[in-house]
Design a protein around this motif. Structure first.
Motif, PDB file in Angstrom:
ATOM      1  N   ALA A 157      -3.438 133.401  24.019  1.00 26.39           N
ATOM      2  CA  ALA A 157      -2.144 132.965  23.492  1.00 26.39           C
ATOM      3  C   ALA A 157      -1.165 134.136  23.467  1.00 26.39           C
ATOM      4  O   ALA A 157       0.021 133.971  23.788  1.00 26.39           O
ATOM      5  CB  ALA A 157      -2.326 132.384  22.091  1.00 26.39           C
ATOM      6  N   ALA A 158      -1.653 135.330  23.096  1.00 23.47           N
ATOM      7  CA  ALA A 158      -0.789 136.509  23.074  1.00 23.47           C
ATOM      8  C   ALA A 158      -0.296 136.845  24.474  1.00 23.47           C
ATOM      9  O   ALA A 158       0.875 137.207  24.669  1.00 23.47           O
ATOM     10  CB  ALA A 158      -1.545 137.694  22.478  1.00 23.47           C
ATOM     11  N   MET A 159      -1.180 136.719  25.471  1.00 23.52           N
ATOM     12  CA  MET A 159      -0.770 136.994  26.849  1.00 23.52           C
ATOM     13  C   MET A 159       0.260 135.967  27.316  1.00 23.52           C
ATOM     14  O   MET A 159       1.224 136.320  28.016  1.00 23.52           O
ATOM     15  CB  MET A 159      -1.985 136.988  27.780  1.00 23.52           C
ATOM     16  CG  MET A 159      -1.609 137.143  29.242  1.00 23.52           C
ATOM     17  SD  MET A 159      -3.022 137.523  30.286  1.00 23.52           S
ATOM     18  CE  MET A 159      -3.252 139.256  29.908  1.00 23.52           C
ATOM     19  N   ARG A 160       0.079 134.710  26.915  1.00 25.04           N
ATOM     20  CA  ARG A 160       1.041 133.673  27.287  1.00 25.04           C
ATOM     21  C   ARG A 160       2.424 133.997  26.718  1.00 25.04           C
ATOM     22  O   ARG A 160       3.438 133.879  27.416  1.00 25.04           O
ATOM     23  CB  ARG A 160       0.557 132.319  26.753  1.00 25.04           C
ATOM     24  CG  ARG A 160       1.466 131.149  27.118  1.00 25.04           C
ATOM     25  CD  ARG A 160       0.959 129.853  26.531  1.00 25.04           C
ATOM     26  NE  ARG A 160       1.147 129.789  25.096  1.00 25.04           N
ATOM     27  CZ  ARG A 160       0.178 129.672  24.214  1.00 25.04           C
ATOM     28  NH1 ARG A 160      -1.084 129.631  24.612  1.00 25.04           N
ATOM     29  NH2 ARG A 160       0.432 129.605  22.917  1.00 25.04           N
ATOM     30  N   ILE A 161       2.454 134.410  25.463  1.00 25.36           N
ATOM     31  CA  ILE A 161       3.726 134.758  24.833  1.00 25.36           C
ATOM     32  C   ILE A 161       4.347 135.967  25.511  1.00 25.36           C
ATOM     33  O   ILE A 161       5.545 135.984  25.832  1.00 25.36           O
ATOM     34  CB  ILE A 161       3.508 135.029  23.329  1.00 25.36           C
ATOM     35  CG1 ILE A 161       3.085 133.735  22.625  1.00 25.36           C
ATOM     36  CG2 ILE A 161       4.776 135.600  22.694  1.00 25.36           C
ATOM     37  CD1 ILE A 161       2.575 133.952  21.217  1.00 25.36           C
ATOM     38  N   TRP A 254      -0.404 146.288  33.916  1.00 25.97           N
ATOM     39  CA  TRP A 254      -0.441 145.139  33.017  1.00 25.97           C
ATOM     40  C   TRP A 254      -1.226 144.035  33.718  1.00 25.97           C
ATOM     41  O   TRP A 254      -0.715 143.355  34.594  1.00 25.97           O
ATOM     42  CB  TRP A 254       0.976 144.677  32.711  1.00 25.97           C
ATOM     43  CG  TRP A 254       1.037 143.545  31.733  1.00 25.97           C
ATOM     44  CD1 TRP A 254       0.120 143.238  30.777  1.00 25.97           C
ATOM     45  CD2 TRP A 254       2.070 142.571  31.616  1.00 25.97           C
ATOM     46  NE1 TRP A 254       0.516 142.145  30.061  1.00 25.97           N
ATOM     47  CE2 TRP A 254       1.704 141.710  30.555  1.00 25.97           C
ATOM     48  CE3 TRP A 254       3.265 142.341  32.281  1.00 25.97           C
ATOM     49  CZ2 TRP A 254       2.495 140.646  30.157  1.00 25.97           C
ATOM     50  CZ3 TRP A 254       4.038 141.274  31.877  1.00 25.97           C
ATOM     51  CH2 TRP A 254       3.668 140.437  30.836  1.00 25.97           C
ATOM     52  N   PRO A 255      -2.516 143.864  33.382  1.00 30.20           N
ATOM     53  CA  PRO A 255      -3.351 142.909  34.116  1.00 30.20           C
ATOM     54  C   PRO A 255      -2.789 141.492  34.090  1.00 30.20           C
ATOM     55  O   PRO A 255      -2.354 140.998  33.045  1.00 30.20           O
ATOM     56  CB  PRO A 255      -4.699 142.978  33.383  1.00 30.20           C
ATOM     57  CG  PRO A 255      -4.678 144.283  32.669  1.00 30.20           C
ATOM     58  CD  PRO A 255      -3.247 144.528  32.308  1.00 30.20           C
ATOM     59  N   ILE A 256      -2.788 140.856  35.255  1.00 27.41           N
ATOM     60  CA  ILE A 256      -2.314 139.477  35.353  1.00 27.41           C
ATOM     61  C   ILE A 256      -3.377 138.509  34.838  1.00 27.41           C
ATOM     62  O   ILE A 256      -3.090 137.503  34.223  1.00 27.41           O
ATOM     63  CB  ILE A 256      -1.958 139.143  36.817  1.00 27.41           C
ATOM     64  CG1 ILE A 256      -0.789 140.015  37.283  1.00 27.41           C
ATOM     65  CG2 ILE A 256      -1.592 137.668  36.961  1.00 27.41           C
ATOM     66  CD1 ILE A 256      -0.462 139.857  38.747  1.00 27.41           C
TER      67      ILE A 256
END
Length: 359
Positions: A157-161, A254-256
């Motif tokens: 969720a943090a990566m989505r944001i 920044w890993p995708i």
């Protein structure tokens, strides 16, 4: 059924027959299945706190032993399950009140995973086992308090944001020869399916299946069978794939975290679709196709767009296309930035591709 406590501020309440029954039933079970849950939670991203939906996939665990009301370090969960690896799982049965922050911290400290199961809307006098079985399957009754599944879901969720807050930029080195990562066992299995794949291609052509219908057909096939279809279309021996169809993705600061699967399982399909022909294409178009054609390879894709309009799958494919351009297998259409570049095939036909490959 009032429970014994040592802390004077615990405010003990009478335990209902329902609470006691559910507690004892959970303690008697060895296999526990927690359905997928979706909850609003606080998630930290880009050094800020966001209230957002967090989805925890279905999780199951098998208890080697379990007991009710086992005293721990300052806390006494309703049920404690001990797994075969020695880890412990705490389950709280909610009837009158939810787990407060203080108890939640104690559970986090003392147990590998902790969950709350809500029975507050069920009859206090109790339910049957059949009714309990049905209730256990209802996702809204479960709440993850702590554990690896919850932490992973919050990280996603943090990566989505963060992805939606930022414009993606190319910061990887895409130059040089491919970093080849072979997979001989899986490719040997694909080679055994080559005759089947050729027959399927003939049948699809005869039926006029193409475009999105073709992508969805691919998406219904097994991983190895899809690779066999791509190899059949490109007239390649799966056991002798060129390195640019087996390469590792480039490293990014920044890993995708998209298409994080072995290159053989998605690169031949992408090149089959976009590496041969005349049409100019973008990574965004390739991303949409890939989600349909290879859903299990795009399993982390949730459709979130960066500020410059790329999904994580499209961003990964954009890097791959830049690699192919640098390695001489694809033409890049010049643009103002590498992030907005589009591409066109270097080869109009499979025959041209095979000729170049032979030299």
């Amino acid at each position: 059924f009032q429970h014994h406590v040592e802390e004077a501020n615990c405010n003990p309440q009478p335990m209902t027959l329902l609470h006691a029954f559910v507690r004892d039933e959970l303690a008697a079970r060895r296999l526990h299945v927690v359905p997928q849950t979706i909850s609003y939670m606080d998630v930290e991203a880009d050094r800020k706190l966001y209230k957002t939906l967090v989805t925890v996939p279905m999780e199951s665990f098998e208890a080697e032993s379990a007991a009710a009301e086992v005293r721990g370090d300052g806390v006494q969960p309703d049920v404690v399950c001990r797994l075969k690896n020695g880890a412990t799982v705490a389950i709280e049965v909610r009837f009158t009140h939810a787990v407060d922050d203080a108890k939640k911290q104690l559970l986090e400290r003392g147990y590998a995973m902790s969950l709350e199961f809500d029975v507050s809307d069920l009859p206090p006098a109790g339910v049957t086992r059949e009714q309990l079985n049905d209730a256990l399957k209802e996702s809204h009754r479960w709440l993850w308090l702590d554990g690896a599944p919850l932490r992973l879901a919050k990280a996603r969720a943090a990566m989505r944001i963060s992805w939606s807050n930022n414009a993606w930029r190319v910061d990887a080195n895409v130059e040089g020869n491919p970093d080849v990562h072979p997979a001989p066992t899986s490719l040997a299995q694909a080679a055994k399916r080559l005759l089947w794949a050729k027959a399927q291609l003939r049948a699809l052509k005869a039926q006029g299946v193409k475009g999105e219908d073709g992508a969805r057909w691919l998406g219904q096939q097994e991983k190895v069978d899809r690779v066999a279809v791509a190899c059949a279309a490109l007239r390649l021996d799966p056991n002798q794939l060129p390195g640019f169809l087996l390469q590792r993705p480039p490293f990014e600061k920044w890993p995708i975290r998209a298409l994080n699967h072995h290159g053989y399982s998605w690169q031949p399909l992408v090149f089959m679709k976009f590496g041969i022909g005349k049409a100019v294409f973008s990574a965004a178009q390739a991303g949409e196709w890939s989600v349909m054609a290879m859903p299990d390879r795009c399993d982390s894709e949730d459709g979130t767009l960066s500020r410059n309009g790329l999904t994580r799958t499209a961003a990964r494919l954009h890097l791959y296309f830049l690699q192919l351009e640098a390695q001489g297998w694809l033409h890049g259409v010049p643009s103002s930035t590498r992030e907005t570049r589009t591409f066109r095939p270097k080869f109009e036909t499979v025959e041209q591709f095979l000729s170049a490959l032979a030299t």
